[in-house]
Scaffold this motif. Structure first.
Motif, PDB file in Angstrom:
ATOM      1  N   ALA A  44      26.682  47.253  68.242  1.00 30.03           N
ATOM      2  CA  ALA A  44      26.840  47.721  69.286  1.00 30.03           C
ATOM      3  C   ALA A  44      25.317  48.115  70.151  1.00 30.03           C
ATOM      4  O   ALA A  44      24.745  49.099  69.655  1.00 30.03           O
ATOM      5  N   THR A  45      25.106  47.631  71.014  1.00 32.57           N
ATOM      6  CA  THR A  45      23.969  47.525  71.889  1.00 32.57           C
ATOM      7  C   THR A  45      24.164  48.135  73.113  1.00 32.57           C
ATOM      8  O   THR A  45      25.223  48.310  73.760  1.00 32.57           O
ATOM      9  N   ASP A  46      23.088  48.536  73.779  1.00 36.13           N
ATOM     10  CA  ASP A  46      23.176  49.181  75.331  1.00 36.13           C
ATOM     11  C   ASP A  46      23.780  48.137  76.289  1.00 36.13           C
ATOM     12  O   ASP A  46      24.538  48.382  77.222  1.00 36.13           O
ATOM     13  N   ALA A  47      23.521  46.797  75.938  1.00 33.34           N
ATOM     14  CA  ALA A  47      23.920  45.474  76.804  1.00 33.34           C
ATOM     15  C   ALA A  47      25.488  45.266  76.298  1.00 33.34           C
ATOM     16  O   ALA A  47      25.839  44.126  76.824  1.00 33.34           O
ATOM     17  N   GLY A  48      26.028  45.649  75.225  1.00 30.53           N
ATOM     18  CA  GLY A  48      27.115  45.327  74.933  1.00 30.53           C
ATOM     19  C   GLY A  48      27.365  44.972  73.304  1.00 30.53           C
ATOM     20  O   GLY A  48      26.156  44.924  72.876  1.00 30.53           O
ATOM     21  N   ALA A  49      28.486  44.389  72.836  1.00 31.11           N
ATOM     22  CA  ALA A  49      28.376  43.913  71.358  1.00 31.11           C
ATOM     23  C   ALA A  49      27.599  43.006  71.348  1.00 31.11           C
ATOM     24  O   ALA A  49      27.560  41.902  72.262  1.00 31.11           O
ATOM     25  N   ALA A  50      26.733  42.721  70.316  1.00 33.57           N
ATOM     26  CA  ALA A  50      25.738  41.450  70.128  1.00 33.57           C
ATOM     27  C   ALA A  50      26.190  40.761  68.565  1.00 33.57           C
ATOM     28  O   ALA A  50      26.408  41.555  67.766  1.00 33.57           O
ATOM     29  N   TYR A  51      26.247  39.615  68.561  1.00 39.24           N
ATOM     30  CA  TYR A  51      26.446  38.896  67.616  1.00 39.24           C
ATOM     31  C   TYR A  51      24.981  38.255  66.789  1.00 39.24           C
ATOM     32  O   TYR A  51      24.213  37.966  67.582  1.00 39.24           O
ATOM     33  N   VAL A  52      25.065  38.445  65.378  1.00 35.74           N
ATOM     34  CA  VAL A  52      23.891  37.951  64.764  1.00 35.74           C
ATOM     35  C   VAL A  52      24.430  36.843  63.757  1.00 35.74           C
ATOM     36  O   VAL A  52      25.128  37.525  62.854  1.00 35.74           O
ATOM     37  N   PHE A  53      24.075  35.525  63.731  1.00 35.56           N
ATOM     38  CA  PHE A  53      24.796  34.778  62.628  1.00 35.56           C
ATOM     39  C   PHE A  53      23.727  34.513  61.586  1.00 35.56           C
ATOM     40  O   PHE A  53      22.404  34.377  62.018  1.00 35.56           O
ATOM     41  N   VAL A  54      24.074  34.743  60.161  1.00 35.73           N
ATOM     42  CA  VAL A  54      23.108  34.650  59.162  1.00 35.73           C
ATOM     43  C   VAL A  54      23.486  33.750  58.040  1.00 35.73           C
ATOM     44  O   VAL A  54      24.555  33.680  57.764  1.00 35.73           O
ATOM     45  N   ASN A  55      22.351  33.080  57.629  1.00 34.72           N
ATOM     46  CA  ASN A  55      22.749  32.358  56.398  1.00 34.72           C
ATOM     47  C   ASN A  55      23.063  33.053  55.285  1.00 34.72           C
ATOM     48  O   ASN A  55      21.917  33.828  54.840  1.00 34.72           O
ATOM     49  N   PRO A  56      24.365  33.036  54.500  1.00 40.63           N
ATOM     50  CA  PRO A  56      24.390  33.719  53.384  1.00 40.63           C
ATOM     51  C   PRO A  56      23.563  33.612  52.313  1.00 40.63           C
ATOM     52  O   PRO A  56      23.598  34.496  51.319  1.00 40.63           O
ATOM     53  N   TYR A  57      22.971  32.442  52.157  1.00 41.84           N
ATOM     54  CA  TYR A  57      22.356  32.223  50.780  1.00 41.84           C
ATOM     55  C   TYR A  57      20.800  32.534  50.981  1.00 41.84           C
ATOM     56  O   TYR A  57      20.059  33.264  49.994  1.00 41.84           O
ATOM     57  N   THR A  58      19.999  32.410  52.270  1.00 38.85           N
ATOM     58  CA  THR A  58      18.756  32.810  52.379  1.00 38.85           C
ATOM     59  C   THR A  58      18.383  33.930  53.333  1.00 38.85           C
ATOM     60  O   THR A  58      17.376  34.359  53.140  1.00 38.85           O
ATOM     61  N   GLY A  59      19.495  34.302  53.927  1.00 39.12           N
ATOM     62  CA  GLY A  59      19.184  35.666  54.711  1.00 39.12           C
ATOM     63  C   GLY A  59      18.735  35.370  56.131  1.00 39.12           C
ATOM     64  O   GLY A  59      18.348  36.058  56.905  1.00 39.12           O
ATOM     65  N   ALA A  60      18.471  33.960  56.408  1.00 41.27           N
ATOM     66  CA  ALA A  60      17.746  33.682  57.641  1.00 41.27           C
ATOM     67  C   ALA A  60      18.785  33.649  58.843  1.00 41.27           C
ATOM     68  O   ALA A  60      19.925  33.392  58.754  1.00 41.27           O
ATOM     69  N   VAL A  61      18.080  34.280  59.936  1.00 45.59           N
ATOM     70  CA  VAL A  61      18.861  34.522  61.107  1.00 45.59           C
ATOM     71  C   VAL A  61      19.140  33.092  61.987  1.00 45.59           C
ATOM     72  O   VAL A  61      18.000  32.540  62.084  1.00 45.59           O
ATOM     73  N   LEU A  62      20.307  32.817  61.922  1.00 46.13           N
ATOM     74  CA  LEU A  62      20.658  31.566  62.609  1.00 46.13           C
ATOM     75  C   LEU A  62      20.615  31.430  63.883  1.00 46.13           C
ATOM     76  O   LEU A  62      20.359  30.352  64.873  1.00 46.13           O
ATOM     77  N   ASP A  63      21.215  32.533  64.587  1.00 46.18           N
ATOM     78  CA  ASP A  63      21.260  32.543  66.006  1.00 46.18           C
ATOM     79  C   ASP A  63      21.591  33.999  66.448  1.00 46.18           C
ATOM     80  O   ASP A  63      22.183  34.786  65.302  1.00 46.18           O
ATOM     81  N   THR A  64      21.397  34.394  67.654  1.00 45.32           N
ATOM     82  CA  THR A  64      22.010  35.997  68.119  1.00 45.32           C
ATOM     83  C   THR A  64      22.294  35.815  69.527  1.00 45.32           C
ATOM     84  O   THR A  64      21.742  34.851  70.308  1.00 45.32           O
ATOM     85  N   MET A  65      23.064  36.391  70.127  1.00 47.10           N
ATOM     86  CA  MET A  65      23.653  36.374  71.329  1.00 47.10           C
ATOM     87  C   MET A  65      24.612  37.638  71.874  1.00 47.10           C
ATOM     88  O   MET A  65      25.137  38.255  70.845  1.00 47.10           O
ATOM     89  N   LEU A  66      24.686  37.933  72.742  1.00 44.27           N
ATOM     90  CA  LEU A  66      25.632  38.995  73.267  1.00 44.27           C
ATOM     91  C   LEU A  66      27.051  38.165  73.064  1.00 44.27           C
ATOM     92  O   LEU A  66      27.063  36.899  73.309  1.00 44.27           O
ATOM     93  N   LYS A  67      27.927  39.156  72.770  1.00 47.42           N
ATOM     94  CA  LYS A  67      29.415  38.626  72.767  1.00 47.42           C
ATOM     95  C   LYS A  67      29.794  37.943  74.016  1.00 47.42           C
ATOM     96  O   LYS A  67      30.499  37.043  73.934  1.00 47.42           O
ATOM     97  N   THR A  68      29.500  38.440  75.260  1.00 47.48           N
ATOM     98  CA  THR A  68      29.961  37.970  76.327  1.00 47.48           C
ATOM     99  C   THR A  68      29.250  36.696  76.565  1.00 47.48           C
ATOM    100  O   THR A  68      29.792  36.016  77.596  1.00 47.48           O
ATOM    101  N   GLN A  69      28.245  36.393  75.986  1.00 44.81           N
ATOM    102  CA  GLN A  69      27.668  34.830  76.162  1.00 44.81           C
ATOM    103  C   GLN A  69      28.409  33.832  75.267  1.00 44.81           C
ATOM    104  O   GLN A  69      27.776  32.582  75.103  1.00 44.81           O
ATOM    105  N   GLU A  70      29.068  34.248  74.122  1.00 40.06           N
ATOM    106  CA  GLU A  70      29.640  33.182  73.340  1.00 40.06           C
ATOM    107  C   GLU A  70      30.455  32.298  73.819  1.00 40.06           C
ATOM    108  O   GLU A  70      31.655  32.810  74.598  1.00 40.06           O
ATOM    109  N   PHE A  71      30.576  31.178  73.600  1.00 36.20           N
ATOM    110  CA  PHE A  71      31.383  30.192  74.420  1.00 36.20           C
ATOM    111  C   PHE A  71      32.837  30.395  74.194  1.00 36.20           C
ATOM    112  O   PHE A  71      33.523  30.325  75.411  1.00 36.20           O
TER     113      PHE A  71
END
Length: 457
Positions: A109-136
């Motif tokens: 929950a951010t000031d700009a709205g809900a934000a997604y962070v996609f994470v590799n469950p094995y390595t913990g590497a962040v794959l991508d991030t975006m506001l929910k409103t930007q998700e296709f």
């Protein structure tokens, strides 16, 4: 007797012509208003049918990972890695990987709205991030509901759903065979001729009409007015979510629609539970333990855990998979880990079950690929029929005029129209208001003002 019989036949024939003219005129006005929205709904609906396939192909870089021999990291570790991007934001939800090659998703929950962070469950590497409103898929969904254009725009979609049903019913009447040799199940002429587009419009609409009406009706539960009234009815009659499950649980004034990250139609109006009484020194459970509880209780893959908003909130694990039998919502006490409410599709009331089934078919989920293809074919039929209607109109209308079908000569027909307007107004109030306005404008203004009468002729 022969003269009397002939006179009756002439009157019946004149009434049939007048009825045809009146319904054709009504069909034209309804189409003129609805066609742009019908095309928008069909295009966005076609895309949304294949949202999972789009995610796993076009956006595989953030949703698909390589399976590794090492075990997946704990949810708390993955959330901590994601939190480095939003150090001051509150964790709103966590979605575990749906399978061994899927990423995990953390919602903040951010000031700009809900934000997604996609994470590799094995390595913990962040794959991508975006506001929910930007998700296709979220963009497609908001275009489909006109959410981008404000709260009242959703009521326009609701009214158009009613017009879609009117177009189907009136279109079937106009299509009904009347001694013609073509245009029933075959298309005459070539694209250069108006009859080709007339037949394309009529035949496509006649074949797909039932499915188009189904899409319109099954989409109405999401609408603000009609859907809201249906929700009120199911709650009042006990045919929606089983309210008795909350009898022995403290509840807040907040409803699931506003508190949960993932919520289905039936559960939107349900109250959010509060934790049971506990010692003031008790610490809330962590996400690792909550995920264990959800798995132990047999949650289907794809579920998402919504975090408590504060000390009076609960964890909620919810999943809405293709298989309705696996639909599930579990509210979990954040201090004791005790499931406060555990509800699945089997617990829903009869109206909720029928509505959720219709929604599932509408979204292309109920019967797998066959369901997706059937709904896609219906969307394509809407587009084809709408485009054919516009081309047919452009080829028919006189230069500089709108080309509205002629008025019926008998005023008796208008009584039938007003009766139909009342019937539709009862079933679909917003559509009924537009119908009344449309008929009143046509009869009281356009017909009486010479300049408008010429322009619309």
């Amino acid at each position: 007797m022969t003269d009397l019989t002939a006179s009756r036949q002439e009157r019946a024939s004149a009434l049939a012509v007048d009825t045809y003219r009146a319904i054709w005129r009504w069909h034209f006005y309804a189409g003129l208003l609805a066609v742009p929205f019908m095309i928008l709904l069909a295009v966005t609906g076609s895309l949304y049918l294949f949202r999972d396939e789009i995610d796993h192909t076009a956006f595989a870089s953030r949703t698909v990972v390589t399976e590794e021999a090492t075990p997946q990291q704990a949810p708390s570790a993955l959330i901590a890695r994601a939190q480095t991007l939003y150090p001051d934001a509150r964790v709103k939800a966590y979605r575990p990987p749906i399978g061994p090659t899927a990423s995990a998703r953390v919602t903040f929950a951010t000031d700009a709205g809900a934000a997604y962070v996609f994470v590799n469950p094995y390595t913990g590497a962040v794959l991508d991030t975006m506001l929910k409103t930007q998700e296709f898929n979220e963009v497609v969904r908001k275009l489909h509901s006109l959410e981008y254009f404000g709260a009242y725009a959703n009521r326009v979609i609701e009214a158009m759903a009613g017009f879609a049903i009117i177009l189907v019913v009136s279109g079937l009447y106009l299509w009904w065979p009347r001694r013609q040799t073509g245009g029933v199940l075959t298309v005459r002429g070539t694209p250069s001729r108006r009859v080709f587009w007339r037949d394309t419009h009529a035949v496509t609409g006649a074949i797909a009409g039932g499915f188009i009406a189904f899409l319109a009706l099954s989409g109405l539960p999401w609408s603000s007015f009609w859907g809201g009234k249906l929700t009120e009815l199911t709650v009042a009659t006990g045919t929606g979510y089983p309210a008795a499950l909350w009898d022995n649980v403290p509840t807040s004034s907040e409803h699931a629609q506003h508190a949960m990250q993932t919520v289905g139609w039936t559960m939107e109006a349900s109250p959010m539970p509060m934790p049971m009484s506990h010692d003031a020194m008790d610490a809330p459970l962590g996400i690792d333990r909550i995920v264990e509880i959800a798995r132990a209780r047999g949650m289907a893959p794809g579920y998402e855990v919504t975090f408590p908003g504060d000390a009076t909130g609960v964890f909620t694990a919810a999943v809405y998979p293709d298989d309705l039998a696996q639909v599930r919502t579990i509210h979990i006490d954040q201090f004791s880990g005790q499931p406060l409410v555990d509800i699945g599709y089997a617990d829903y009331g009869p109206v909720a079950k029928v509505t959720e089934f219709a929604i599932n078919v509408h979204m292309g989920q109920e019967f797998g690929l066959a369901n997706q293809l059937l709904m896609l074919a219906t969307c394509l039929a809407i587009i084809l029929s709408s485009v054919a209607a516009v081309v047919m109109w452009l080829k028919r209308r006189p230069s500089g005029r709108l080309g509205v079908p002629p008025y019926p000569t008998s005023r008796r027909v208008y009584g039938v129209l007003w009766g139909m307007a009342v019937a539709f107004g009862v079933l679909f109030p917003l559509t009924g208001l537009l119908i009344v306005a449309m008929i009143a404008l046509d009869v009281l203004l356009i017909r009486r003002v010479p300049a408008l009468k010429r322009a619309f002729a």
